[in-house]
Design an enzyme around this catalytic site. Sequence first.
Site, PDB file in Angstrom:
ATOM      1  N   SER A  64       0.809  -1.216   0.000  1.00  0.00           N
ATOM      2  CA  SER A  64       0.000   0.000   0.000  1.00  0.00           C
ATOM      3  C   SER A  64       0.848   1.274   0.000  1.00  0.00           C
ATOM      4  O   SER A  64       1.495   1.580  -0.984  1.00  0.00           O
ATOM      5  CB  SER A  64      -0.960  -0.042   1.191  1.00  0.00           C
ATOM      6  OG  SER A  64      -1.844   1.049   1.159  1.00  0.00           O
TER       7      SER A  64
ATOM      8  N   ASP B 166      -2.494   6.596  -3.216  1.00  0.00           N
ATOM      9  CA  ASP B 166      -1.406   5.879  -2.545  1.00  0.00           C
ATOM     10  C   ASP B 166      -0.905   4.784  -3.500  1.00  0.00           C
ATOM     11  O   ASP B 166      -1.330   4.732  -4.661  1.00  0.00           O
ATOM     12  CB  ASP B 166      -1.874   5.323  -1.186  1.00  0.00           C
ATOM     13  CG  ASP B 166      -2.848   4.185  -1.329  1.00  0.00           C
ATOM     14  OD1 ASP B 166      -3.581   4.151  -2.336  1.00  0.00           O
ATOM     15  OD2 ASP B 166      -2.882   3.302  -0.455  1.00  0.00           O
TER      16      ASP B 166
END
Length: 452
Positions: free
Chosen positions: A97, A235
Site C-alpha cells: 500500500s 497511494d
Amino acid sequence: MPKLFGTFGVRGLANQDLTPEAAYRLGLAYATHLGGKGKIAIGHDNRTSSEMFESAMAAGLLAGGCNVLRLYLTPTPVLSFATKNFGCDGGVMITASHNPAEYNGIKLWAEDGAGLERECEREIEAIFEKGGEQVEWFETGKTTKMDAIGPYVRAILERAPRFKRKLRVVVDCANAMGSLVTPQILRELGCSVLSMNSNLDGTFPGRKLEPVPENLGELSKTVVACKADVGIAHDGDADRTIMVNEKGEILSGDRVFAFAAMRYLKGKKSPRVITTVATSMVIEDMAKKLGWSVVRGKVGEPEIVGIFKKSGGDIGGEENGGVLFFDWLPCREGMMTAIQFLAAVDESGGTVSELDATLPKYYQFKQRAKCPNEMKEKVLEILAGAFSDYRVDRTDGIRVVFDADWLLLRPSGTEPIFRCFAEAKTSKRAEDLVGLGMKELEKAIKKASAPS
Ligand code: MG
C-alpha cells in the site's frame, strides 16, 4: 512468534521479515483452508519484490490444489472487482500500500471482494503454523491468465456520471498502480488530464507513496502552474485518494469523503454512512444538511466492512482518503472516489475551493507518544479514569467529546505508540486539546510503567 496478520494483512521488509518461503506457506495454508479446491484471483503492485511474492504465493496455492487466476499488475480495487465478478472463491493482493519501496505485503480477500474476515485470518494463521497440505501430483491446481483492468474500466465507466464541464485535472499516481487506470478513466469521462509520476517504477522515485500533505508539494505546485481545476493523488495500490484545490491547497481525506458521498448518495433514500471515531465533524455537518444517518465505529477498513456486513450501509469512509461504495465494491476505492468527487465539483458549477467552503472549516492536530504494546490496555484504563468527568466515547480508544470539538487518544494497532488527535474550530483550540491529551497520556504511561 509475532502474529502473521497485522491490522490489514501481512507486511514486512521484503526478503527479510517477509520471505518468498513465507508467501509459499501462506498460499498453501490458504488453499488448505479452502479444502484444496476453488479458484483464487491473484494480483500484485509494481514493487521490485512483487513478482517474486506473486510467484511464491501462486505456487503455494497450486500445490494446495487451488486453481489460480493470475491478473499480474493490478490496483487493489481491481483485484477486489475481479474476485467478486469472475466467479472466484477468494483473492490475494501483493502490495504494501503506502509503505516504502523496500516493504511488501500480502492481503487475502474473500469471494465477495472484501478483505478476509479476522476469524478466517486466524484459522489460516493456525494452518500456516502447522503447515498446509500439499495435494497429490495429479491434483495440483491450474493457472489461467487474464487482464482484469479492461473489464474493470468498462464497468466503472458504466456507473460513472457524465461530466458537463471539461475539468482540467492533474493526476499524481506516485509511479504506482493508479497509473494503469486513473488517467485513462478520467480522459474517458471528458477531463483534460495531465499526469505526473504516472510511469510505473518500483523504486517510487517521484514521491513517497502515502498521500499526505508533506508528500504532495509537487502536485500542489503543478496544479497552480498548469491552472488546473483540481489535483488528484493516490497511494501505492490506488485504494486511497486525496484532492488538491485550484489554489494548490490540500483537502483532508474526510472532506474528500464528504463530497464524494454527497454526490454518490444523491437520490438514495435515507442513506446510511459508516465512518470511524477518527473522522472529522464535517461528516455530521453534511449528514444534517442531507438527511444521512451516521454510524461511527472503530478505525480501519475491516471495521467499516464489518459494520456494513452486520447492519448494512451505503458508503463508508476514513480520514485518510479511503472511501467504500458498497453497491460497487466492499473495499476502499480510489478511482470511484476520484470520479464521485469530480462529479460533485462538476455539478457545483464552481471551483473546488468554493465547493469546499460550503462545509465549515475545522483544524486538526496530532501527536504521538511511545508506549509498549503490552502496556496499552493499562494506559487506556488509567486514561478512562483521568477523563471520567468528561463525556467519553469508548468505541475505539478514548474519544473525549466536547460541545464543538473532540479529542481522541488511541493505541496504534501496528506500532508501539499511542496517538493523540484533536479537531476544533480554531487551530489554537485543537493544539490546546492535544496538549491536554498528551499531558494525561504521558502521566498514564508513567503510571502504567511504575512497578505495582
Ligand atoms: Mg492502500
